[in-house]
Design an enzyme around this catalytic site. Structure first.
Site, PDB file in Angstrom:
ATOM      1  N   HIS A   1       0.851  -1.195   0.000  1.00 31.77           N
ATOM      2  CA  HIS A   1       0.000   0.000   0.000  1.00 31.77           C
ATOM      3  C   HIS A   1       0.881   1.238   0.000  1.00 31.77           C
ATOM      4  O   HIS A   1       2.098   1.146   0.140  1.00 31.77           O
ATOM      5  CB  HIS A   1      -0.988  -0.008   1.162  1.00 31.77           C
ATOM      6  CG  HIS A   1      -0.376   0.089   2.534  1.00 31.77           C
ATOM      7  ND1 HIS A   1       0.455  -0.892   3.063  1.00 31.77           N
ATOM      8  CD2 HIS A   1      -0.463   1.041   3.497  1.00 31.77           C
ATOM      9  CE1 HIS A   1       0.826  -0.535   4.271  1.00 31.77           C
ATOM     10  NE2 HIS A   1       0.291   0.636   4.568  1.00 31.77           N
TER      11      HIS A   1
ATOM     12  N   HIS B   1       1.484   3.883   1.897  1.00 35.27           N
ATOM     13  CA  HIS B   1       2.109   4.584   3.024  1.00 35.27           C
ATOM     14  C   HIS B   1       3.633   4.533   2.912  1.00 35.27           C
ATOM     15  O   HIS B   1       4.217   3.505   2.569  1.00 35.27           O
ATOM     16  CB  HIS B   1       1.654   3.976   4.350  1.00 35.27           C
ATOM     17  CG  HIS B   1       0.243   4.343   4.712  1.00 35.27           C
ATOM     18  ND1 HIS B   1      -0.489   3.663   5.658  1.00 35.27           N
ATOM     19  CD2 HIS B   1      -0.571   5.329   4.246  1.00 35.27           C
ATOM     20  CE1 HIS B   1      -1.686   4.214   5.770  1.00 35.27           C
ATOM     21  NE2 HIS B   1      -1.770   5.218   4.916  1.00 35.27           N
TER      22      HIS B   1
ATOM     23  N   ASP C   1       6.094   4.286   4.906  1.00 35.54           N
ATOM     24  CA  ASP C   1       6.926   3.311   5.624  1.00 35.54           C
ATOM     25  C   ASP C   1       7.002   1.977   4.866  1.00 35.54           C
ATOM     26  O   ASP C   1       7.836   1.128   5.185  1.00 35.54           O
ATOM     27  CB  ASP C   1       6.444   3.119   7.076  1.00 35.54           C
ATOM     28  CG  ASP C   1       5.007   2.661   7.190  1.00 35.54           C
ATOM     29  OD1 ASP C   1       4.157   3.168   6.435  1.00 35.54           O
ATOM     30  OD2 ASP C   1       4.729   1.806   8.058  1.00 35.54           O
ATOM     31  N   HIS C   2       6.179   1.808   3.830  1.00 32.67           N
ATOM     32  CA  HIS C   2       6.238   0.613   2.979  1.00 32.67           C
ATOM     33  C   HIS C   2       6.744   0.931   1.571  1.00 32.67           C
ATOM     34  O   HIS C   2       7.431   0.118   0.955  1.00 32.67           O
ATOM     35  CB  HIS C   2       4.841  -0.032   2.874  1.00 32.67           C
ATOM     36  CG  HIS C   2       4.310  -0.435   4.199  1.00 32.67           C
ATOM     37  ND1 HIS C   2       4.310  -1.734   4.634  1.00 32.67           N
ATOM     38  CD2 HIS C   2       3.824   0.322   5.222  1.00 32.67           C
ATOM     39  CE1 HIS C   2       3.840  -1.763   5.876  1.00 32.67           C
ATOM     40  NE2 HIS C   2       3.536  -0.536   6.254  1.00 32.67           N
TER      41      HIS C   2
HETATM   42 ZN    ZN Z   1       2.981   0.421   7.891  1.00 32.92          ZN
END
Ligand code: ZN
Length: 293
Positions: free
Chosen positions: A92, A94, A96-97
């Site tokens: 997804h 976001h 942090d990914h």
């Molecule tokens: Zn995350």
């Protein structure tokens, strides 16, 4: 209604901050933990290196933050398998990914694939539910899991393990974001992964869940039902704003997580409002009180 019991309470999971940086999870999968721990990312983001041993190839799932130390650890994991990266998959959008997806894809000369073109980039590929990707000597199934975000995907491996991103976390429960997330879609996505009968859940954050993945998914469903019950009870007792509700329902949760709790609360109120059980203002800054319909 009592709070559901978390089945993981009795499991031998590593304590917060004690997850190994790089670990072989099964012949197909190495997990590399990124150095970005926080209240929201738990121990940090888990990046997965997936590929059949001896294929000379691997896929990265959720490269995570574009961080030099993390890149070095991922490259070491690739080197230990004599594998080159042939694709970057992202659960997804976001950061942090997804932050490292495009720069690392370019570095490795590998296409990025995700649920939206915004993440996959101009030379990437947008994935659809039900696709089966033949990559790195194995087949990876694409499973739409909207709820946490609208674009969320999970990836099912030949071993039966499912890489679940932020759909399910190794500790605690996940957030249904608002306004992008959707509680009804989230519950359907939990059932969809449950129906796959996963042999393991490899989470975007926190330890891998191998002992009884179905019990964790049941707990997540029960937890969301319990939160809904708590919100309705608090509204009946006089709570009249999202802030009141969060202070009541999330009293035991650290205040640093209340902004995230407010998102899940708004997402749940949006479901209840659509069902005609709640009315009033649920958006940030709403002047009108929220109340039972
Ligand atoms: Zn995350």
């Amino acid at each position: 209604m009592d709070a559901p019991a978390d089945p993981r309470a009795g499991w031998a999971l590593p304590a917060p901050g004690r997850m190994p940086r790089t670990v072989d999870l099964e012949p197909l999968v190495v997990r590399v933990l990124a150095p970005n721990p926080s209240g929201m990312t738990l121990d940090g983001t888990n990046t997965y290196v997936v590929g059949a041993p001896g294929s000379g190839q691997a896929v990265l799932v959720d490269p995570g933050p574009d961080d030099a130390a993390h890149l070095a650890a991922v490259e070491a994991a690739l080197a230990s398998r004599d594998a080159r990266c042939v694709a970057v998959l992202v659960t997804h959008h976001h950061g942090d990914h997804a932050e490292a997806a495009l720069p690392w894809g370019e570095r490795f000369g590998a296409p990025v694939a995700a649920g939206t073109a915004a993440v996959a980039g101009p030379r990437g590929r947008v994935l659809d539910h039900g696709e089966r990707l033949a990559l790195a000597g194995t087949t990876i199934g694409v499973v739409a899991t909207p709820g946490h975000t609208g674009d969320h995907l999970a990836f099912r491996l030949e071993s039966g393990a499912v890489l679940v991103g932020d759909h399910v976390l190794g500790r605690g429960t996940s957030v249904v974001t608002h306004p992008e997330g959707d509680v009804v879609a989230y519950l359907e996505s939990l059932r969809r992964v449950h129906d796959l009968g996963p042999s393991a859940l490899y989470c975007g954050h926190g330890p891998e869940l191998t002992e009884d993945p179905g019990a964790v998914l049941d707990y997540y469903l029960a937890h969301r039902a319990y939160r809904e019950h708590q919100l309705l009870t608090a509204l009946a007792a006089g709570a009249a704003s999202v802030e009141d509700l969060v202070a009541t329902v999330y009293a035991e949760v650290p205040r640093s997580l209340w902004p995230a709790a407010a998102q899940s609360t708004r997402a749940t109120l949006a479901k209840l409002r659509a069902e005609g059980r709640v009315q009033g203002g649920i958006e940030p800054g709403a002047a009108e009180p929220v109340r039972l319909a």
